[in-house]
Design a protein around this motif. Structure first.
Motif, PDB file in Angstrom:
ATOM      1  N   LEU A  36       0.834  -1.202   0.000  1.00  0.00           N
ATOM      2  CA  LEU A  36       0.000   0.000   0.000  1.00  0.00           C
ATOM      3  C   LEU A  36       0.871   1.256   0.000  1.00  0.00           C
ATOM      4  N   ILE A  40       0.953   4.190  -2.937  1.00  0.00           N
ATOM      5  CA  ILE A  40       0.757   5.623  -2.695  1.00  0.00           C
ATOM      6  C   ILE A  40       1.969   6.413  -3.165  1.00  0.00           C
ATOM      7  N   ILE A  44       1.913   9.374  -6.013  1.00  0.00           N
ATOM      8  CA  ILE A  44       2.239  10.761  -5.673  1.00  0.00           C
ATOM      9  C   ILE A  44       3.511  11.230  -6.376  1.00  0.00           C
ATOM     10  N   GLY A  85       0.980   1.982  -9.729  1.00  0.00           N
ATOM     11  CA  GLY A  85       0.458   2.517  -8.472  1.00  0.00           C
ATOM     12  C   GLY A  85      -1.031   2.247  -8.307  1.00  0.00           C
ATOM     13  N   LEU A  89      -2.656  -0.203  -5.595  1.00  0.00           N
ATOM     14  CA  LEU A  89      -3.615   0.389  -4.662  1.00  0.00           C
ATOM     15  C   LEU A  89      -4.898  -0.436  -4.613  1.00  0.00           C
TER      16      LEU A  89
END
Length: 144
Positions: A36, A40, A44, A85, A89
């Motif tokens: 996780l 993230i 980002i 990502g 996720l």
């Protein structure tokens, strides 16, 4: 009788220490929380791939290549990292890659194990850092 008890305890201790080496499987450091966090971070910081592509192509081929091919290559790598990502996720709770939580892409780290860029490799586990933090020691240290 005492000697048999001591030798039995010694044998149990040796067997316990010997089997401790094989208790943690190789993928035990990869957990759902790490997956996780990796997802993230990939979402980002994927934007950092564009300046990284410019820097790498400029250092290898010059300014023209850096500001043309570097931008295109960095943008493609950014979208690739964003895709991974999103995938991680959505599936962070499930062991998807070879029944583990390892990243499904190949790393860019070299043989030395340090974080270094290899344009022919895949993505690193976490995005590159464009900051003042360095993994290399460039300055000399004074001796006492």
């Amino acid at each position: 009788m005492k000697r048999a008890i001591i030798s039995a305890l010694f044998a149990a201790g040796v067997v316990g220490v010997a089997s401790a080496d094989i208790q943690a499987p190789p993928a035990s450091e990869y957990t759902p929380t790490r997956k996780l966090g990796r997802a993230i971070a990939n979402l980002i910081y994927s934007v950092e791939e564009i300046p990284l592509g410019i820097i790498n192509w400029t250092s290898r081929e010059g300014d023209y290549a850096g500001f043309s091919v570097g931008i295109v290559d960095g943008t493609a790598t950014m979208f690739e990292r964003m895709g991974y990502g999103i995938y991680e996720l959505v599936t962070f709770w499930a062991p998807t890659y070879k029944c583990t939580y390892k990243p499904p892409y190949q790393g860019r780290c070299g043989m030395s194990g340090l974080k270094e860029y290899n344009p022919n490799g895949g993505l690193s586990e976490f995005p590159a850092e464009l900051s003042f933090q360095s993994y290399y020691k460039y300055s000399r240290q004074q001796r006492d």
